[in-house]
Design a protein around this motif. Structure first.
Motif, short mmCIF file in Angstrom:
data_model
loop_
_atom_site.label_atom_id
_atom_site.label_comp_id
_atom_site.label_asym_id
_atom_site.label_seq_id
_atom_site.Cartn_x
_atom_site.Cartn_y
_atom_site.Cartn_z
N MET A 1 0.82 -1.22 0.00
CA MET A 1 0.00 0.00 0.00
C MET A 1 0.86 1.27 0.00
O MET A 1 0.44 2.29 -0.52
CB MET A 1 -0.93 -0.02 1.20
CG MET A 1 -2.11 -0.95 0.98
SD MET A 1 -3.50 -0.58 2.00
CE MET A 1 -2.99 -1.36 3.49
N THR A 4 1.66 1.85 -3.52
CA THR A 4 0.48 2.37 -4.23
C THR A 4 0.32 3.87 -4.00
O THR A 4 0.12 4.64 -4.94
CB THR A 4 -0.80 1.65 -3.72
OG1 THR A 4 -0.64 0.26 -3.96
CG2 THR A 4 -2.04 2.15 -4.41
N LYS A 8 0.98 7.01 -6.62
CA LYS A 8 -0.10 7.97 -6.88
C LYS A 8 0.37 9.40 -6.62
O LYS A 8 0.05 10.32 -7.38
CB LYS A 8 -1.30 7.62 -5.98
CG LYS A 8 -2.49 8.54 -6.10
CD LYS A 8 -2.68 9.32 -4.83
CE LYS A 8 -3.36 10.60 -5.11
NZ LYS A 8 -3.16 11.60 -4.08
N SER A 101 -9.95 2.85 4.42
CA SER A 101 -9.22 1.68 3.92
C SER A 101 -8.34 1.12 5.05
O SER A 101 -8.16 1.77 6.07
CB SER A 101 -8.36 2.07 2.73
OG SER A 101 -7.18 2.70 3.17
N GLN B 99 -8.58 2.60 -9.70
CA GLN B 99 -7.54 1.58 -9.44
C GLN B 99 -6.85 1.86 -8.12
O GLN B 99 -6.56 0.95 -7.34
CB GLN B 99 -6.51 1.58 -10.58
CG GLN B 99 -7.04 0.92 -11.84
CD GLN B 99 -6.10 1.07 -13.02
OE1 GLN B 99 -5.25 1.94 -13.03
NE2 GLN B 99 -6.27 0.21 -14.02
N LYS B 103 -6.78 -0.62 -4.96
CA LYS B 103 -5.52 -1.11 -4.40
C LYS B 103 -5.42 -0.79 -2.91
O LYS B 103 -4.89 -1.59 -2.14
CB LYS B 103 -4.33 -0.50 -5.15
CG LYS B 103 -4.11 -1.13 -6.51
CD LYS B 103 -3.00 -0.42 -7.25
CE LYS B 103 -2.88 -0.97 -8.67
NZ LYS B 103 -1.98 -0.14 -9.48
N LYS B 106 -6.94 -3.44 -1.18
CA LYS B 106 -6.32 -4.75 -1.48
C LYS B 106 -7.23 -5.64 -2.34
O LYS B 106 -7.33 -6.85 -2.08
CB LYS B 106 -5.95 -5.47 -0.18
CG LYS B 106 -4.95 -4.70 0.67
CD LYS B 106 -4.66 -5.44 1.94
CE LYS B 106 -3.66 -4.71 2.80
NZ LYS B 106 -3.49 -5.29 4.12
N LYS B 108 -8.17 -7.96 -5.29
CA LYS B 108 -7.26 -8.88 -5.99
C LYS B 108 -7.20 -8.61 -7.50
O LYS B 108 -6.15 -8.37 -8.04
CB LYS B 108 -7.67 -10.33 -5.70
CG LYS B 108 -7.17 -10.77 -4.34
CD LYS B 108 -7.57 -12.17 -4.00
CE LYS B 108 -7.16 -12.46 -2.55
NZ LYS B 108 -7.95 -13.49 -1.94
N VAL B 110 -7.76 -6.08 -9.65
CA VAL B 110 -8.04 -4.65 -9.70
C VAL B 110 -8.62 -4.24 -11.05
O VAL B 110 -9.67 -3.59 -11.12
CB VAL B 110 -6.75 -3.83 -9.38
CG1 VAL B 110 -6.98 -2.35 -9.66
CG2 VAL B 110 -6.35 -4.03 -7.94
N ASN B 111 -7.95 -4.63 -12.14
CA ASN B 111 -8.40 -4.18 -13.47
C ASN B 111 -9.79 -4.70 -13.80
O ASN B 111 -10.63 -3.95 -14.31
CB ASN B 111 -7.40 -4.62 -14.54
CG ASN B 111 -6.12 -3.80 -14.43
OD1 ASN B 111 -6.12 -2.69 -13.89
ND2 ASN B 111 -5.03 -4.35 -14.91
N TYR B 150 -14.58 -1.90 -4.25
CA TYR B 150 -14.01 -3.01 -3.48
C TYR B 150 -15.11 -3.95 -2.95
O TYR B 150 -14.86 -4.75 -2.06
CB TYR B 150 -13.09 -2.52 -2.37
CG TYR B 150 -13.63 -1.39 -1.51
CD1 TYR B 150 -13.52 -0.07 -1.91
CD2 TYR B 150 -14.24 -1.66 -0.30
CE1 TYR B 150 -14.01 0.95 -1.12
CE2 TYR B 150 -14.72 -0.64 0.50
CZ TYR B 150 -14.61 0.66 0.08
OH TYR B 150 -15.11 1.68 0.85
#
Lengths: 251, 309
Positions: A1, A4, A8, A101, B99, B103, B106, B108, B110-111, B150
């Motif tokens: 994360m 990620t 970003k 999250s 996206q 992410k 989490k 799995k 994503v796309n 999600y």
């Protein structure tokens, strides 16, 4: 994360004019500084007898002074980078995306800190052109170049940690930037206060707490344990405070 | 019925004011639960507390039988929130933004998940556009997309159709209705007809206090207090005394082109239409209209938020 969020943030810097304007301005100003130092150095050498001119060190007069000036430029540039890191997220309420999250506060602080460092390193990378130019005209004495880059990078890390904390406590970008600038100036002034104080112990404490003495030591290639401990603890403390500041919402 | 959400005696105090006071309500699994109240009633505060973004001053909230707190990681992937102001990065492209959110949670595939959500919300055509350049309707779709990307089983939607054009409103309503087949939704809105169309349960909040909560039909029934009947007799005919059917009131009388129409309320709870119709016809009158009137949700809402000040 962390990766990620870092990615970003980096994309966010380079998808707007901000990064390009900052890198461009930094390159321009540092280029002017480098050019002026170079001219002063060559003028100085030419105006002196040959036996004395040899005593004037290129490293001392150009390299070290250049990086001291780069450190000064950070006073403005780093707060401009860090001011929006949390203030803007709070204002737009996008920070709630993180708290909804599973990401932790320390991961957010680390990712944002590393992204700011990424941009600062990109700015510093451009200055790598200057030694190459000098190398091209025959100057080969770059003995302290590595430690100079290390010194400004460590200072940048410390300023970023301070900036992150300032941004975490304010929902207003301008206030966050002002707090960062004042904080950095305070760090410099502590060292000056140490130099001016007649009490040996107080002077030593002030000198240790201030960032300048550590910066100068690393710049000159004297990287001692005390400097490593200083920078590590400085970065850790302000990052920790930023994490705690963001965690005030926790219950 | 399984309770997904239990709000138990929750109070939220700010310095100098109480945002919500001792509120309790529950949301059943698989329902669309309407959360109604005028501006400043405490809806958004309550929704943020449920989402774990705000601590309560007193009381407890349970989601999926787990106590809500900012530190409870287990419930974070089970809850999707679309706040009143959608949390959007205006400098990101739609696809990249979704996206990123996926992410963070989490996800799995994503796309695949992002593509599916973009398709469902008709965002595929704007996938490569900056969010800042989108219209309000598209931004709201992106906001909703981030809440569902999600695949959380519980959604909180804070006025999702507010300020949108009619076509987008209809599309979003249909989509929310479709979502309810797999998800439980807490849905706030100012548009009462929308709540009536979408929701099977409602909670009405006013000045930080719950005025009514539960099954929409049950609330209708409780509010009714007697039976309201629309009766139409022939033009020029006079309404006879109806006290045989108990105490009654004439609320409204209007003369229409073909009938004299009366709005009547009887204290009796039972449906008296059959007897009333016979009574009118036995007296040689024409029976033009005879219907039981249900109070509109708007009436209930106004009653709850005005008379209990």
């Amino acid at each position: 994360m962390i990766w990620t969020l870092w990615k970003k943030e980096m994309e966010s810097y380079f998808s707007t004019p901000l990064a390009y304007v900052l890198i461009g301005l930094f390159s321009l100003i540092s280029g002017i500084i480098f050019f002026n130092l170079l001219v002063s150095y060559t003028d100085g050498i030419q105006s002196m007898p040959p036996n004395m001119a040899e005593q004037i060190s290129f490293v001392e007069e150009v390299v070290l002074k250049f990086f001291a000036n780069v450190n000064f430029l950070f006073l403005i540039f780093i707060p401009l980078i860090t001011m929006k890191l949390f203030s803007e997220e709070k204002r737009l309420e996008t920070i709630d995306l993180f708290w909804l999250s599973p990401i932790k506060e320390w991961q957010v602080v680390l990712a944002k800190g590393l992204s700011a460092l990424g941009l600062v390193l990109a700015m510093l990378f451009i200055t790598g052109v200057f030694p190459l130019v000098i190398w091209g005209v025959g100057v080969r004495d770059f003995s302290l170049l590595g430690t100079s880059y290390l010194a400004v990078s460590l200072n940048a890390c410390a300023y970023i940690a301070l900036g992150l904390f300032c941004s975490s406590i304010s929902g207003n970008q301008i206030i966050a930037a002002l707090l960062s600038v004042l904080g950095i100036m305070f760090l410099w002034m502590i060292t000056w206060g140490g130099h001016l104080n007649s009490n040996y112990l107080v002077a030593e404490i002030f000198t240790y707490i201030g960032i300048t003495s550590h910066f100068e030591r690393v710049l000159r290639g004297i990287l001692g344990t005390q400097d490593i401990i200083y920078f590590a603890s400085f970065i850790f403390i302000f990052s920790f405070l930023a994490v705690k500041s963001l965690g005030r919402r926790n219950w | 019925m399984d309770k997904i959400l239990v709000v138990d005696k929750v109070t939220k105090e700010y310095p100098g004011r109480v945002a919500v006071s001792n509120i309790s309500f529950q949301v059943n699994k698989g329902s669309i639960h309407g959360f109604l109240g005028p501006n400043g009633a405490g809806k958004s505060t309550t929704m943020k507390m449920i989402a774990g973004l705000l601590p309560s001053s007193m009381g407890e909230i349970f989601l999926f039988d787990q106590k809500v707190s900012s530190q409870n990681v287990d419930i974070k992937n089970q809850l999707g929130l679309l706040p009143e102001n959608a949390p959007l990065y205006v400098d990101m492209k739609v696809e990249n933004y979704l996206q990123f959110v996926a992410k963070l949670h989490k996800v799995k595939n994503v796309n695949d998940q992002v593509n599916k959500v973009m398709e469902d919300l008709h965002l595929t055509e704007v996938r490569n556009r900056l969010i800042g350049n989108l219209s309000k309707g598209y931004r709201q779709r992106v906001g909703l997309a981030q809440a569902i990307v999600y695949d959380a089983p519980f959604l909180i939607l804070d006025e999702p159709t507010n300020g949108l054009d009619p076509q987008t409103v209809v599309e979003l309503r249909d989509f929310i209705k479709k979502l309810s087949s797999t998800k439980t939704i807490l849905f706030s809105s100012h548009v009462l007809s929308e709540v009536e169309q979408l929701c099977d349960q409602i909670t009405i909040i006013h000045k930080g206090k719950i005025r009514a909560s539960g099954d929409l039909k049950e609330i209708h029934r409780k509010f009714r207090q007697g039976i309201s009947i629309k009766l139409g007799i022939g033009c020029g005919e006079v309404l006879p005394d109806l006290s045989n059917f108990g105490k009654y009131e004439i609320h409204h009388h209007s003369t229409l082109p073909l009938e004299e129409q009366y709005q009547l309320t009887f204290e009796a709870e039972k449906d008296i239409r059959s007897d009333l119709g016979k009574f009118i016809l036995d007296r040689g009158l024409k029976l033009m209209t005879l219907t039981v009137e249900s109070p509109e949700l708007e009436d209930i809402f106004l009653h709850m938020t005005e008379t209990k000040k």
